[in-house]
Design an enzyme around this catalytic site. Structure first.
Site, PDB file in Angstrom:
ATOM      1  N   ASN A 153      -6.160  -2.895 -31.378  1.00 49.99           N
ATOM      2  CA  ASN A 153      -5.674  -3.322 -32.698  1.00 49.99           C
ATOM      3  C   ASN A 153      -4.282  -3.943 -32.583  1.00 49.99           C
ATOM      4  O   ASN A 153      -3.996  -4.954 -33.237  1.00 49.99           O
ATOM      5  CB  ASN A 153      -5.662  -2.148 -33.682  1.00 49.99           C
ATOM      6  CG  ASN A 153      -7.028  -1.934 -34.298  1.00 49.99           C
ATOM      7  OD1 ASN A 153      -7.460  -2.710 -35.138  1.00 49.99           O
ATOM      8  ND2 ASN A 153      -7.724  -0.889 -33.854  1.00 49.99           N
ATOM      9  N   ARG A 203      -1.148  11.007 -33.280  1.00 47.87           N
ATOM     10  CA  ARG A 203      -0.280  12.114 -33.711  1.00 47.87           C
ATOM     11  C   ARG A 203      -0.186  12.120 -35.230  1.00 47.87           C
ATOM     12  O   ARG A 203      -0.186  11.059 -35.861  1.00 47.87           O
ATOM     13  CB  ARG A 203       1.130  11.942 -33.133  1.00 47.87           C
ATOM     14  CG  ARG A 203       1.211  12.265 -31.664  1.00 47.87           C
ATOM     15  CD  ARG A 203       2.626  12.090 -31.181  1.00 47.87           C
ATOM     16  NE  ARG A 203       3.574  13.002 -31.815  1.00 47.87           N
ATOM     17  CZ  ARG A 203       3.716  14.281 -31.514  1.00 47.87           C
ATOM     18  NH1 ARG A 203       2.951  14.823 -30.581  1.00 47.87           N
ATOM     19  NH2 ARG A 203       4.612  15.032 -32.126  1.00 47.87           N
ATOM     20  N   ILE A 204      -0.095  13.326 -35.763  1.00 46.37           N
ATOM     21  CA  ILE A 204       0.133  13.454 -37.203  1.00 46.37           C
ATOM     22  C   ILE A 204       1.639  13.349 -37.432  1.00 46.37           C
ATOM     23  O   ILE A 204       2.427  13.972 -36.712  1.00 46.37           O
ATOM     24  CB  ILE A 204      -0.430  14.795 -37.709  1.00 46.37           C
ATOM     25  CG1 ILE A 204      -1.960  14.761 -37.558  1.00 46.37           C
ATOM     26  CG2 ILE A 204      -0.027  15.060 -39.149  1.00 46.37           C
ATOM     27  CD1 ILE A 204      -2.656  16.046 -37.886  1.00 46.37           C
ATOM     28  N   HIS A 263      -8.357   3.372 -39.993  1.00 45.71           N
ATOM     29  CA  HIS A 263      -9.296   4.455 -39.703  1.00 45.71           C
ATOM     30  C   HIS A 263     -10.707   3.871 -39.640  1.00 45.71           C
ATOM     31  O   HIS A 263     -11.078   3.056 -40.489  1.00 45.71           O
ATOM     32  CB  HIS A 263      -9.210   5.523 -40.807  1.00 45.71           C
ATOM     33  CG  HIS A 263     -10.164   6.647 -40.575  1.00 45.71           C
ATOM     34  ND1 HIS A 263      -9.921   7.643 -39.646  1.00 45.71           N
ATOM     35  CD2 HIS A 263     -11.376   6.932 -41.120  1.00 45.71           C
ATOM     36  CE1 HIS A 263     -10.946   8.486 -39.647  1.00 45.71           C
ATOM     37  NE2 HIS A 263     -11.841   8.078 -40.518  1.00 45.71           N
ATOM     38  N   GLN A 277     -14.523  -5.507 -36.736  1.00 43.89           N
ATOM     39  CA  GLN A 277     -14.006  -5.685 -38.102  1.00 43.89           C
ATOM     40  C   GLN A 277     -12.557  -5.235 -38.206  1.00 43.89           C
ATOM     41  O   GLN A 277     -11.758  -5.834 -38.934  1.00 43.89           O
ATOM     42  CB  GLN A 277     -14.866  -4.911 -39.110  1.00 43.89           C
ATOM     43  CG  GLN A 277     -16.267  -5.451 -39.252  1.00 43.89           C
ATOM     44  CD  GLN A 277     -16.276  -6.920 -39.634  1.00 43.89           C
ATOM     45  OE1 GLN A 277     -15.544  -7.352 -40.529  1.00 43.89           O
ATOM     46  NE2 GLN A 277     -17.070  -7.708 -38.940  1.00 43.89           N
TER      47      GLN A 277
HETATM   48  C1  GRF Z   1      -9.470   2.549 -33.704  1.00 44.64           C
HETATM   49  O1  GRF Z   1     -10.837   2.775 -33.815  1.00 44.64           O
HETATM   50  C2  GRF Z   1      -8.767   2.951 -34.967  1.00 44.64           C
HETATM   51  O2  GRF Z   1      -9.555   2.813 -36.111  1.00 44.64           O
HETATM   52  C3  GRF Z   1      -8.477   4.413 -34.726  1.00 44.64           C
HETATM   53  O3  GRF Z   1      -8.177   4.504 -33.370  1.00 44.64           O
HETATM   54  C4  GRF Z   1      -8.803   3.436 -32.670  1.00 44.64           C
HETATM   55  C5  GRF Z   1      -7.731   2.718 -31.911  1.00 44.64           C
HETATM   56  O4  GRF Z   1      -8.255   1.714 -31.074  1.00 44.64           O
HETATM   57  N1  GRF Z   1      -7.392   4.871 -35.566  1.00 44.64           N
HETATM   58  P1  GRF Z   1      -7.266   0.748 -30.307  1.00 44.64           P
HETATM   59  O5  GRF Z   1      -6.317   1.633 -29.484  1.00 44.64           O
HETATM   60  O6  GRF Z   1      -6.518  -0.061 -31.321  1.00 44.64           O
HETATM   61  O7  GRF Z   1      -8.129  -0.076 -29.425  1.00 44.64           O
END
Ligand code: GRF
Length: 215
Positions: free
Chosen positions: A14, A91-92, A109, A173
């Site tokens: 991401n 981490r929270i 998420h 997505q």
């Molecule tokens: C993703 O599926 C995101 O939705 C979740 O953790 C994963 C992170 O993937 N919170 P990346 O490290 O960005 O490839």
């Protein structure tokens, strides 16, 4: 130019999608000020280093949540971060951290929240037998996987799906949704209303995101 502070723990896909959207001028008005990981040598932080971005590793092992978060907060302020982007940050956050950046911490998420929060979203979706899943970008509040929903994208759950095949479909997505959600926040044209992020009355149609991303 708004300054993004990216927090990650693992793969970093991401983060890379956001970096690519900025580089190719599909996400305007944003720059990455710092990429920070709590895990040394995680693939995401290694990729950020290779891209020549400012990076930091703040390890959490053996420290209290508050102690760790204080150091992360200090690093984010040091780099004058406007928006904190959680991109697979395992981490929270402490209440102190959240209070430091009100409505300025985003998370992604891999489910259509409020359904299937928690660590095993894809497994829970398959067990429940629902026909649709997806991803949610939301502001972070003190509950886990809660907070105003900025944007969601859905995918079908197909017969024969495994956690892996579903995760891959959702991830594709996620990579479009996260830059678009950041653009919404930067545009100043949206406001939180009843748990959703909606366009302000009278906001004009230009955005921080290119037409291609909006598809
Ligand atoms: C993703 O599926 C995101 O939705 C979740 O953790 C994963 C992170 O993937 N919170 P990346 O490290 O960005 O490839």
């Amino acid at each position: 130019m708004k300054r993004l502070g990216i927090l990650l723990s693992g793969r970093g896909s991401n983060f890379m999608a956001i970096a690519e959207a900025i580089k190719s001028h599909r996400l305007l008005g944003a720059q990455i000020a710092i990429v920070l990981s709590n895990v040394a040598n995680s693939p995401g932080i290694v990729a950020a280093q290779k891209m020549g971005l400012k990076t930091a590793v703040v390890e959490s092992r053996g420290r209290s949540r508050d102690e760790h978060d204080m150091e992360v907060i200090a690093r984010l302020h040091q780099h004058k971060v406007d928006l904190v982007i959680l991109a697979g940050y395992m981490r929270i956050l402490s209440p102190r951290f959240i209070g430091e950046f009100p409505e300025r911490i985003l998370n992604i998420h891999p489910s259509l929240l409020p359904d299937f929060p928690g660590m095993h979203a894809h497994r829970d979706v398959l067990v429940a037998g629902v026909k649709e899943s997806g991803c949610t970008v939301h502001f972070v509040n003190e509950q886990v996987d809660d907070g105003t929903i900025i944007l969601q994208r859905s995918v079908p759950v197909l017969p024969g799906d495994t956690e892996e095949t579903l995760a891959a479909r959702v991830l594709e997505q996620e990579h479009g949704a996260y830059p678009e959600a950041i653009a919404r926040v930067l545009s100043g044209k949206y406001e939180s209303r009843d748990g959703y992020y909606v366009r302000r009355a009278g906001a004009d149609d230009s955005t921080h995101v290119s037409r291609e991303l909006r598809k």
